[in-house]
Scaffold this motif. Structure first.
Motif, PDB file in Angstrom:
ATOM      1  N   GLY A 145      -6.578  -1.138  -1.408  1.00  0.00           N
ATOM      2  CA  GLY A 145      -6.828   0.310  -0.437  1.00  0.00           C
ATOM      3  C   GLY A 145      -8.570   0.066   0.156  1.00  0.00           C
TER       4      GLY A 145
ATOM      5  N   LEU B 240       0.817  -0.957  -0.284  1.00  0.00           N
ATOM      6  CA  LEU B 240       0.045   0.160   0.104  1.00  0.00           C
ATOM      7  C   LEU B 240       0.720   1.489   0.187  1.00  0.00           C
ATOM      8  CD1 LEU B 240      -2.634  -1.333   2.788  1.00  0.00           C
ATOM      9  CD2 LEU B 240      -2.611  -1.342  -0.406  1.00  0.00           C
TER      10      LEU B 240
ATOM     11  N   ASP C  93      -4.437   2.062  -4.857  1.00  0.00           N
ATOM     12  CA  ASP C  93      -4.076   0.783  -4.283  1.00  0.00           C
ATOM     13  C   ASP C  93      -5.345   0.164  -4.495  1.00  0.00           C
ATOM     14  OD1 ASP C  93      -1.988   1.062  -3.344  1.00  0.00           O
ATOM     15  OD2 ASP C  93      -2.798   1.911  -1.429  1.00  0.00           O
TER      16      ASP C  93
END
Length: 278
Positions: free
Chosen positions: A233, A127, A229
């Protein structure tokens, strides 16, 4: 392990462990530039201790009573003034190792500690956005000028008296074995933080219970670009928002005298006969 020039400061790596045989090897392998490795283990039931000793680490057993206390105990065992503190799920990237060695070759001149970015792997993807990165942490420092201070045992951080600089390269972080593992850890952290904040007089509110989790998600996923991401994410942002919700809810319950964990089972009355021995 390689040995630096005699004129350069020596470094002790400090690692705390509990049942980390599956991750510790990569951590210790990344510390080959250090002059000493100290591992403080909380009586692991797996091969953690044997693995640490195979890397030449000096292992000390200690019952766990908090992350901050455990890490400071490891620092106090160090033979050298400069310490590098890692968790077993972390490892020093080659770029960060090179930065540390360049700073050491310069004698760590005029500096009490160093921060560097921590890059977390989340279910197969690093990330690089949102609340997850750069997550700069102070992990390399002169223990004569600082350490793991304070009374907060979770989300602990080291502090030093003196100048702190940044180093290039990332500390690689592999925090979760599974989603279940993450949910279990975040719930435990939420309870510890709520208990800590309640003891210090901090109070929750119904407005915060509703708005704080939403703000955490919005800030990380939208304002800080966590959406870049992908689904990793998104899931990360949801779980982190849920952590804030749990912590605030537990703090609210503690304020109102309500339990946040199951009560301890009563101890058996040793004065009564044990039917199993009858």
């Amino acid at each position: 392990m390689t040995t630096p020039m005699d004129s350069a400061p020596r470094i002790t790596a400090c690692v705390i462990t509990l049942n980390e045989a599956d991750r510790l090897g990569d951590c210790l392998a990344s510390l080959g530039f250090c002059d000493e490795i100290v591992v403080v283990d909380s009586f692991s039931a797996d091969a953690t201790v044997a693995l640490a000793e195979s890397f030449g680490a000096r292992v000390q057993q200690r019952h766990f009573d908090g992350y901050r206390s455990q890490k400071q105990f490891a620092v106090d065992l160090a033979s050298h003034a400069w310490v590098l503190c890692l968790d077993a799920d972390e490892r020093v990237s080659p770029e960060l190792a090179a930065s540390i060695q360049r700073a050491r070759d310069g004698g760590f001149s005029g500096v009490a500690g160093y921060r560097f970015a921590r890059l977390s792997n989340y279910f197969g993807r690093f990330l690089r956005h949102g609340n997850a990165y750069p997550d700069r942490v102070l992990r390399l420092f002169d223990r004569r000028r600082g350490g793991w201070r304070g009374d907060r045992e979770v989300h602990e951080s080291a502090t030093v008296d003196g100048r702190v600089e940044r180093l290039g390269g990332d500390l690689l972080h592999f925090p979760y074995r599974s989603l279940q593992n993450q949910l279990h850890k975040t719930q435990a952290y939420a309870r510890m933080m709520a208990t800590h904040e309640h003891a210090r007089g901090k109070r929750a509110s119904l407005a915060k219970l509703v708005l704080a989790p939403a703000w955490r998600f919005w800030r990380g996923f939208v304002l800080r670009g966590g959406f870049l991401d992908g689904w990793h994410g998104l899931v990360y942002a949801y779980v982190r928002a849920n952590y804030v919700r749990q912590k605030t809810m537990m703090l609210w319950l503690l304020e109102h005298g309500q339990p946040v964990v199951d009560p301890a089972a009563p101890s058996p009355d040793k004065t009564l006969p044990d039917e199993r021995r009858a």
